[in-house]
Scaffold this motif. Structure first.
Motif, PDB file in Angstrom:
ATOM      1  N   GLU A 106      -2.999   1.299  -5.867  1.00 56.33           N
ATOM      2  CA  GLU A 106      -3.579   2.345  -6.344  1.00 56.33           C
ATOM      3  C   GLU A 106      -4.787   2.173  -7.529  1.00 56.33           C
ATOM      4  O   GLU A 106      -5.770   2.725  -7.680  1.00 56.33           O
ATOM      5  CB  GLU A 106      -2.914   3.736  -6.512  1.00 56.33           C
ATOM      6  CG  GLU A 106      -2.243   4.251  -4.966  1.00 56.33           C
ATOM      7  CD  GLU A 106      -1.428   5.733  -5.387  1.00 56.33           C
ATOM      8  OE1 GLU A 106      -2.156   6.521  -4.831  1.00 56.33           O
ATOM      9  OE2 GLU A 106      -0.538   5.398  -6.150  1.00 56.33           O
ATOM     10  N   GLN A 107      -4.213   1.202  -8.523  1.00 57.14           N
ATOM     11  CA  GLN A 107      -4.946   1.303  -9.628  1.00 57.14           C
ATOM     12  C   GLN A 107      -6.234   0.334  -9.311  1.00 57.14           C
ATOM     13  O   GLN A 107      -7.181   0.094 -10.236  1.00 57.14           O
ATOM     14  CB  GLN A 107      -4.391   0.910 -10.737  1.00 57.14           C
ATOM     15  CG  GLN A 107      -2.983   1.662 -11.084  1.00 57.14           C
ATOM     16  CD  GLN A 107      -3.397   3.077 -11.495  1.00 57.14           C
ATOM     17  OE1 GLN A 107      -4.440   3.180 -12.352  1.00 57.14           O
ATOM     18  NE2 GLN A 107      -2.658   4.048 -10.978  1.00 57.14           N
ATOM     19  N   MET A 108      -6.062  -0.527  -8.236  1.00 60.37           N
ATOM     20  CA  MET A 108      -7.231  -1.443  -7.982  1.00 60.37           C
ATOM     21  C   MET A 108      -8.260  -0.899  -6.973  1.00 60.37           C
ATOM     22  O   MET A 108      -9.288  -1.154  -7.238  1.00 60.37           O
ATOM     23  CB  MET A 108      -6.665  -2.805  -7.340  1.00 60.37           C
ATOM     24  CG  MET A 108      -5.376  -3.429  -8.325  1.00 60.37           C
ATOM     25  SD  MET A 108      -4.551  -4.600  -7.431  1.00 60.37           S
ATOM     26  CE  MET A 108      -5.895  -5.685  -6.953  1.00 60.37           C
ATOM     27  N   PHE A 109      -7.890  -0.069  -6.114  1.00 60.99           N
ATOM     28  CA  PHE A 109      -8.818   0.438  -5.012  1.00 60.99           C
ATOM     29  C   PHE A 109      -8.708   1.755  -5.058  1.00 60.99           C
ATOM     30  O   PHE A 109      -7.471   2.462  -4.896  1.00 60.99           O
ATOM     31  CB  PHE A 109      -8.365  -0.350  -3.789  1.00 60.99           C
ATOM     32  CG  PHE A 109      -8.676  -1.762  -3.924  1.00 60.99           C
ATOM     33  CD1 PHE A 109     -10.127  -2.401  -3.868  1.00 60.99           C
ATOM     34  CD2 PHE A 109      -7.838  -2.702  -3.782  1.00 60.99           C
ATOM     35  CE1 PHE A 109     -10.098  -3.838  -3.808  1.00 60.99           C
ATOM     36  CE2 PHE A 109      -7.757  -4.228  -3.846  1.00 60.99           C
ATOM     37  CZ  PHE A 109      -9.058  -4.468  -3.730  1.00 60.99           C
ATOM     38  N   GLU A 110      -9.732   2.642  -4.618  1.00 65.07           N
ATOM     39  CA  GLU A 110      -9.765   3.890  -4.052  1.00 65.07           C
ATOM     40  C   GLU A 110      -8.880   4.137  -2.842  1.00 65.07           C
ATOM     41  O   GLU A 110      -9.052   3.275  -1.971  1.00 65.07           O
ATOM     42  CB  GLU A 110     -11.146   4.346  -3.997  1.00 65.07           C
ATOM     43  CG  GLU A 110     -11.166   6.078  -3.500  1.00 65.07           C
ATOM     44  CD  GLU A 110     -12.649   6.354  -2.945  1.00 65.07           C
ATOM     45  OE1 GLU A 110     -12.606   7.610  -2.832  1.00 65.07           O
ATOM     46  OE2 GLU A 110     -13.485   5.508  -3.060  1.00 65.07           O
ATOM     47  N   HIS A 111      -7.971   5.263  -2.941  1.00 65.66           N
ATOM     48  CA  HIS A 111      -7.136   5.475  -1.653  1.00 65.66           C
ATOM     49  C   HIS A 111      -7.720   6.897  -1.337  1.00 65.66           C
ATOM     50  O   HIS A 111      -7.922   7.711  -2.077  1.00 65.66           O
ATOM     51  CB  HIS A 111      -5.635   5.448  -2.077  1.00 65.66           C
ATOM     52  CG  HIS A 111      -5.056   3.868  -2.323  1.00 65.66           C
ATOM     53  ND1 HIS A 111      -5.523   2.942  -2.953  1.00 65.66           N
ATOM     54  CD2 HIS A 111      -4.091   3.527  -1.690  1.00 65.66           C
ATOM     55  CE1 HIS A 111      -5.073   2.236  -2.806  1.00 65.66           C
ATOM     56  NE2 HIS A 111      -3.905   2.210  -2.366  1.00 65.66           N
TER      57      HIS A 111
ATOM     58  N   ILE B 215       0.906  -1.182   0.087  1.00 65.45           N
ATOM     59  CA  ILE B 215       0.008   0.064   0.033  1.00 65.45           C
ATOM     60  C   ILE B 215       1.012   1.413   0.139  1.00 65.45           C
ATOM     61  O   ILE B 215       0.659   2.078  -0.794  1.00 65.45           O
ATOM     62  CB  ILE B 215      -0.941   0.078   1.281  1.00 65.45           C
ATOM     63  CG1 ILE B 215      -1.863  -1.311   1.154  1.00 65.45           C
ATOM     64  CG2 ILE B 215      -1.687   1.604   1.387  1.00 65.45           C
ATOM     65  CD1 ILE B 215      -2.888  -1.437   2.361  1.00 65.45           C
ATOM     66  N   ALA B 216       1.886   1.213   0.810  1.00 65.37           N
ATOM     67  CA  ALA B 216       2.719   2.393   0.924  1.00 65.37           C
ATOM     68  C   ALA B 216       3.579   2.718  -0.492  1.00 65.37           C
ATOM     69  O   ALA B 216       3.933   3.810  -0.633  1.00 65.37           O
ATOM     70  CB  ALA B 216       3.764   2.308   2.153  1.00 65.37           C
ATOM     71  N   ALA B 217       3.804   1.650  -1.126  1.00 65.31           N
ATOM     72  CA  ALA B 217       4.505   1.947  -2.318  1.00 65.31           C
ATOM     73  C   ALA B 217       3.627   2.112  -3.524  1.00 65.31           C
ATOM     74  O   ALA B 217       3.934   2.382  -4.675  1.00 65.31           O
ATOM     75  CB  ALA B 217       5.098   0.569  -2.812  1.00 65.31           C
TER      76      ALA B 217
END
Length: 315
Positions: A50-55, A44-46
């Motif tokens: 981001e392309q898979m789930f909303e952050h 997650i930190a890297a």
């Protein structure tokens, strides 16, 4: 509250002061006593997801926690304020809530009472790794007399998987560096293959010429790193790294696929009871104060952790 956060996309983890969150419907607010670190936190930190789930930022890192219920949201009647519990932030969007903080929001459907015989550090080390192990073991549908290869057995998930398979009376072949071999045998591994000594598949085939019945793959993000050739024709493969994919398995006359662990109460509760009774060993490799949580993430990223790393907020 103090929390380890990603301030924005592409930035490095840092500490921040955030408002104490308010639980919504179906949520529980914990005063965190301990929070486990997982390889997922580094992904997650890297920005790998981001392309898979909303952050949503600031994003608090951490998925597992043990602590005391501070407040409950609407519809939550399984736990009450003051209860000591453990819980898990599920692999669901949006990614924002986390547990490496003084307070954490977790879904009520993952929260279970902490057995009195478990301390908070031990309890925090259970949900994701133990839950993932339970799910991958169930996914291969193990049968009496089978031989199962656990690739990546020395990590947090692997140490639980070895125990759960051993409890079923299976022959467990574990991959690990020599330094971890003795402990894995203590946990129930029948054989330990040194992945630093050459091809894992070749070593396994030497001992099991017909191949193993199933592979639980917990390490390796390229096909070359996954010992598929160790598995017999019509064998089963379950992977947490999403490698190999279904087409690759089918081409090799293998079945199975990937598992994304999102353990809920029904998965976590039996693990906690087993741990409290001493039937499931929880290997906590390192306990760190909150200030040193980034060091724990770095150690996980470097592959040096032999078991779970837990942040103890009482230190």
């Amino acid at each position: 509250m103090r929390a380890l956060v990603l301030p924005a996309s592409g930035e490095q983890p840092t500490f921040a002061e955030l408002p104490v969150p308010t639980p919504g419907a179906g949520e529980v607010l914990l005063r965190v006593r301990a929070a486990a670190l997982n390889p997922l936190d580094n992904h997650i930190a890297a920005g790998a997801l981001e392309q898979m789930f909303e952050h949503r930022y600031p994003l608090v890192l951490g998925r597992d926690a043990s602590g005391v219920v501070e407040a409950v949201g609407e519809g939550v009647d399984d736990v009450a304020v003051g209860d000591e519990v453990l819980g898990h932030v599920l692999f669901e969007p949006p990614f924002q809530a986390g547990t490496v903080a003084e307070y954490a929001i977790v879904p009520a459907r993952t929260v279970v009472p902490k057995p009195a015989d478990l301390d908070h550090v031990t309890a925090a080390a259970l949900p994701l790794a133990g839950g993932a192990a339970r799910m991958v073991v169930d996914a291969i549908n193990p049968q009496p007399g089978q031989v199962v290869l656990v690739n990546g057995a020395s990590g947090g998930v692997g140490r639980y998987a070895v125990q759960l398979l051993s409890q079923l009376g299976l022959t467990v072949v574990a991959t690990a560096a020599p330094a971890d071999a003795e402990r894995l045998r203590e946990l129930g591994a029948t054989e330990v293959v040194d992945f630093t000594a050459g091809s894992v598949a070749e070593q396994v085939r030497t001992a099991h010429p017909d191949g193993v019945d199933a592979l639980i793959n917990l390490a390796g993000y390229t096909l070359a790193e996954v010992p598929l050739d160790a598995v017999r024709s019509a064998g089963v493969v379950c992977t947490t790294t999403q490698v190999p994919d279904a087409d690759t398995l089918a081409a090799r006359q293998l079945s199975g696929g990937g598992v994304i662990a999102s353990p809920t109460r029904d998965v976590i509760a039996p693990l906690a009871e087993q741990a409290a009774k001493g039937e499931l060993q929880v290997d906590v490799y390192r306990v760190l104060p909150l200030d040193q949580a980034p060091d724990g993430l770095a150690e996980l990223a470097a592959g040096r952790a032999r078991g779970k790393i837990v942040v103890d907020l009482s230190l």
